[in-house]
Scaffold this motif. Sequence first.
Motif, PDB file in Angstrom:
ATOM      1  N   SER A 286     -10.937  -9.374  17.328  1.00 50.99           N
ATOM      2  CA  SER A 286     -11.601  -8.233  18.001  1.00 50.99           C
ATOM      3  C   SER A 286     -10.618  -7.067  18.197  1.00 50.99           C
ATOM      4  N   ALA A 287      -9.336  -7.302  17.907  1.00 51.99           N
ATOM      5  CA  ALA A 287      -8.352  -6.199  18.015  1.00 51.99           C
ATOM      6  C   ALA A 287      -8.514  -5.218  16.849  1.00 51.99           C
ATOM      7  N   TRP A 288      -9.512  -5.490  15.995  1.00 45.94           N
ATOM      8  CA  TRP A 288      -9.678  -4.617  14.806  1.00 45.94           C
ATOM      9  C   TRP A 288      -9.963  -3.177  15.214  1.00 45.94           C
ATOM     10  N   THR A 289     -10.606  -3.006  16.371  1.00 47.19           N
ATOM     11  CA  THR A 289     -10.917  -1.621  16.793  1.00 47.19           C
ATOM     12  C   THR A 289      -9.626  -0.885  17.141  1.00 47.19           C
ATOM     13  N   GLU A 290      -8.657  -1.613  17.727  1.00 49.60           N
ATOM     14  CA  GLU A 290      -7.356  -0.987  18.019  1.00 49.60           C
ATOM     15  C   GLU A 290      -6.626  -0.651  16.720  1.00 49.60           C
ATOM     16  N   LYS A 291      -6.742  -1.564  15.742  1.00 50.38           N
ATOM     17  CA  LYS A 291      -6.067  -1.305  14.466  1.00 50.38           C
ATOM     18  C   LYS A 291      -6.707  -0.090  13.777  1.00 50.38           C
ATOM     19  N   ALA A 292      -8.011   0.009  13.860  1.00 48.82           N
ATOM     20  CA  ALA A 292      -8.711   1.161  13.248  1.00 48.82           C
ATOM     21  C   ALA A 292      -8.240   2.459  13.913  1.00 48.82           C
ATOM     22  N   ALA A 293      -8.100   2.410  15.241  1.00 48.97           N
ATOM     23  CA  ALA A 293      -7.648   3.606  15.969  1.00 48.97           C
ATOM     24  C   ALA A 293      -6.210   3.937  15.581  1.00 48.97           C
ATOM     25  N   LYS A 294      -5.385   2.901  15.432  1.00 48.75           N
ATOM     26  CA  LYS A 294      -3.966   3.085  15.048  1.00 48.75           C
ATOM     27  C   LYS A 294      -3.902   3.756  13.675  1.00 48.75           C
ATOM     28  N   LEU A 295      -4.737   3.253  12.757  1.00 47.50           N
ATOM     29  CA  LEU A 295      -4.766   3.777  11.388  1.00 47.50           C
ATOM     30  C   LEU A 295      -5.163   5.258  11.399  1.00 47.50           C
ATOM     31  N   ARG A 296      -6.199   5.566  12.189  1.00 46.01           N
ATOM     32  CA  ARG A 296      -6.668   6.960  12.240  1.00 46.01           C
ATOM     33  C   ARG A 296      -5.632   7.872  12.881  1.00 46.01           C
ATOM     34  N   HIS A 297      -4.741   7.248  13.676  1.00 43.96           N
ATOM     35  CA  HIS A 297      -3.692   8.041  14.333  1.00 43.96           C
ATOM     36  C   HIS A 297      -2.505   8.287  13.394  1.00 43.96           C
ATOM     37  N   VAL A 298      -2.088   7.245  12.650  1.00 45.97           N
ATOM     38  CA  VAL A 298      -0.853   7.388  11.858  1.00 45.97           C
ATOM     39  C   VAL A 298      -1.088   8.057  10.499  1.00 45.97           C
ATOM     40  N   ILE A 299      -2.318   7.992   9.973  1.00 46.65           N
ATOM     41  CA  ILE A 299      -2.569   8.661   8.678  1.00 46.65           C
ATOM     42  C   ILE A 299      -2.703  10.152   8.965  1.00 46.65           C
ATOM     43  N   THR A 300      -1.686  10.908   8.580  1.00 45.39           N
ATOM     44  CA  THR A 300      -1.672  12.331   8.962  1.00 45.39           C
ATOM     45  C   THR A 300      -2.211  13.244   7.868  1.00 45.39           C
ATOM     46  N   ASP A 301      -2.298  12.752   6.616  1.00 43.31           N
ATOM     47  CA  ASP A 301      -2.844  13.615   5.561  1.00 43.31           C
ATOM     48  C   ASP A 301      -3.253  12.793   4.335  1.00 43.31           C
ATOM     49  N   ILE A 302      -4.091  13.420   3.523  1.00 43.45           N
ATOM     50  CA  ILE A 302      -4.545  12.797   2.265  1.00 43.45           C
ATOM     51  C   ILE A 302      -4.314  13.844   1.179  1.00 43.45           C
ATOM     52  N   LEU A 303      -3.286  13.594   0.319  1.00 41.02           N
ATOM     53  CA  LEU A 303      -2.791  14.654  -0.576  1.00 41.02           C
ATOM     54  C   LEU A 303      -3.159  14.404  -2.037  1.00 41.02           C
ATOM     55  N   PRO A 304      -3.274  15.477  -2.800  1.00 43.56           N
ATOM     56  CA  PRO A 304      -3.439  15.326  -4.242  1.00 43.56           C
ATOM     57  C   PRO A 304      -2.124  14.824  -4.856  1.00 43.56           C
ATOM     58  N   ILE A 305      -2.227  14.012  -5.918  1.00 44.44           N
ATOM     59  CA  ILE A 305      -1.031  13.485  -6.578  1.00 44.44           C
ATOM     60  C   ILE A 305      -1.298  13.336  -8.066  1.00 44.44           C
ATOM     61  N   ASP A 306      -0.228  13.500  -8.864  1.00 47.12           N
ATOM     62  CA  ASP A 306      -0.294  13.197 -10.299  1.00 47.12           C
ATOM     63  C   ASP A 306       1.010  12.500 -10.684  1.00 47.12           C
ATOM     64  N   VAL A 307       0.930  11.204 -10.900  1.00 51.14           N
ATOM     65  CA  VAL A 307       2.154  10.420 -11.174  1.00 51.14           C
ATOM     66  C   VAL A 307       2.745  10.740 -12.544  1.00 51.14           C
ATOM     67  N   HIS A 308       2.001  11.487 -13.380  1.00 51.54           N
ATOM     68  CA  HIS A 308       2.576  11.876 -14.680  1.00 51.54           C
ATOM     69  C   HIS A 308       3.371  13.172 -14.579  1.00 51.54           C
ATOM     70  N   SER A 309       3.322  13.797 -13.429  1.00 55.22           N
ATOM     71  CA  SER A 309       4.131  15.005 -13.221  1.00 55.22           C
ATOM     72  C   SER A 309       5.528  14.598 -12.729  1.00 55.22           C
ATOM     73  N   ALA A 310       6.523  15.324 -13.193  1.00 55.19           N
ATOM     74  CA  ALA A 310       7.904  15.042 -12.732  1.00 55.19           C
ATOM     75  C   ALA A 310       7.987  15.297 -11.231  1.00 55.19           C
ATOM     76  N   GLN A 311       7.017  16.093 -10.722  1.00 56.10           N
ATOM     77  CA  GLN A 311       6.938  16.325  -9.273  1.00 56.10           C
ATOM     78  C   GLN A 311       5.520  15.929  -8.833  1.00 56.10           C
ATOM     79  N   PRO A 312       5.311  14.621  -8.564  1.00 60.15           N
ATOM     80  CA  PRO A 312       3.947  14.097  -8.350  1.00 60.15           C
ATOM     81  C   PRO A 312       3.200  14.743  -7.187  1.00 60.15           C
TER      82      PRO A 312
END
Length: 273
Positions: free
Chosen positions: A130-156
């Motif tokens: 039942s601690a899953w709700t705390e983990k969900a809240a923790k996740l929503r707190h620590v994930i600060t951004d969702i960025l575009p990436i291209d691993v084939h670029s020398a600068q992903p």
Amino acid sequence: MEIKGTENGIAAMAACYQRFDPAAYLQYNYTPPRADFERKDSIVPWKLACLHRAFTEGDVSGELLVDIGSGPTLYQVLSGCEVFKEVLLTDYLEVNRQELRRWLQDEGGCGLDWTPYLQHVCKLEGRRPSAWTEKAAKLRHVITDILPIDVHSAQPLAPDALPSAGADCLVSCFCLESVSPDLAAFTKALGHIRKLLRPGGHLLLIGALGESYYFGGPGVKIPVVPLNEAQVCASLNESGYNLIRLEVYTLPQDMRVGVDDVSGVFFVKAKKE
Ligand SMILES: Nc1ncnc2c1ncn2[C@@H]1O[C@@H](CSCCNC[C@@H]2Cc3ccc([N+](=O)[O-])cc3CN2)[C@@H](O)[C@H]1O
């Protein structure tokens, strides 16, 4: 010729991904039987156990964890979110970044219910499910951004995406081999993401063995560079990582459900010295 071939292959791969369907992909790979928390030999519990052990055995630490090629999934950071102050998710496609944002903003309409995953990782951590709700809240707190990436670029990533020292840890699951037209491109991509990692930082890499294609949606057949263990080890070595541990899961027959031709899954813990 090889270089030309690889460039054409990367462009062809990018075109395939325009047809990637996050909802279908989640159904194919992240529901039973591949994600059956009642089965000891199901793939997802095996992956979560590898990640839990790797994040909690004491040598992985720091502030910033970056997930390379998150796709529309969150399972890869469910253990890491308890160890790092900040987590960045990344993906090449806006449709996947949108799927992740939907979950983070808790606005409903997600392609998958992550509750069983959160509950399972809580169990691995010795907490009540039942601690899953705390983990969900923790996740929503620590994930600060969702960025575009291209691993084939020398600068992903974008130049200012990371602190100058780099990330303390990278995690990447089922991405590099699925976006690389050949082994050379896979090895090169490992080198590109290595530059995002600080010296002494760790790479946790999960990938498919023997996979030559997978369906990224109905009728969306995406080519994959088939890898074996020796090639994974050689590519890590060639691109400047020290291998700490390689574990392999062999798919039982009933996990082969027709969405790909994967024969096994590897888990790697490696370090950038
Ligand atoms: N150039 C790029 N740079 C970074 N990311 C990129 C790039 N291009 C596409 N992407 C991004 O990478 C992609 C990541 S999803 C790739 C799927 N990998 C194969 C699939 C997964 C899977 C899952 C589970 C199991 N199992 O046994 O349980 C087996 C398998 C094997 N089949 C996708 O998010 C795309 O958006």
